[in-house]
Design an enzyme around this catalytic site. Sequence first.
Site, PDB file in Angstrom:
ATOM      1  N   GLN A  70       0.843  -1.196   0.000  1.00  0.00           N
ATOM      2  CA  GLN A  70       0.000   0.000   0.000  1.00  0.00           C
ATOM      3  C   GLN A  70       0.876   1.242   0.000  1.00  0.00           C
ATOM      4  O   GLN A  70       1.976   1.250   0.553  1.00  0.00           O
ATOM      5  CB  GLN A  70      -0.920   0.029   1.233  1.00  0.00           C
ATOM      6  CG  GLN A  70      -1.952  -1.053   1.263  1.00  0.00           C
ATOM      7  CD  GLN A  70      -1.424  -2.335   1.907  1.00  0.00           C
ATOM      8  OE1 GLN A  70      -0.243  -2.520   2.113  1.00  0.00           O
ATOM      9  NE2 GLN A  70      -2.333  -3.243   2.204  1.00  0.00           N
ATOM     10  N   LYS A  71       0.391   2.285  -0.594  1.00  0.00           N
ATOM     11  CA  LYS A  71       1.158   3.529  -0.713  1.00  0.00           C
ATOM     12  C   LYS A  71       1.652   4.009   0.654  1.00  0.00           C
ATOM     13  O   LYS A  71       2.779   4.487   0.787  1.00  0.00           O
ATOM     14  CB  LYS A  71       0.311   4.595  -1.398  1.00  0.00           C
ATOM     15  CG  LYS A  71       1.097   5.744  -1.921  1.00  0.00           C
ATOM     16  CD  LYS A  71       0.269   6.606  -2.854  1.00  0.00           C
ATOM     17  CE  LYS A  71       1.200   7.550  -3.588  1.00  0.00           C
ATOM     18  NZ  LYS A  71       0.584   8.168  -4.727  1.00  0.00           N
TER      19      LYS A  71
END
Length: 144
Positions: A70-71
């Site tokens: 995930q970012k």
Amino acid sequence: MGLLTILKKNRQNEKEMRILMLGLDNAGKTTILKRINGEPIDTISPTLGFNIKTLEHESYKLNIWDVGGQKSIRSYWRNYFEQTDALVWVVDSADRLRLNDCKTELHQLLQEERLAGATLLVFANKQDIAGALSEKEIKDSIVA
């Protein structure tokens, strides 16, 4: 030539290897790891930290670190770079919309000094999905 063959050539005297598996979220890193380990894949949720699996093959011990993509987690990837023998970069071949993000993240990793000696494998996952990018398209878009 397979990843294990490359690693054997690089580390003939050492029997334990650290493999870091990275990629954008939903690329399929955890699924790959579970499949290799013979675990069921019917209930997989996003990795919010990391998973570690130790696989033994012949006389080799492979410690595979599957880190969430995930970012918000990507900035923590650098905490896992030390003593990495191989980097497996997993690409979701069906995710055309995030191909540029995938390329950007990979190129940032390749700039990391602590990964300089690591072997790189780009794993084109989800090739079985209709409309997935071909191996050549991925190579031309991400690696080149």
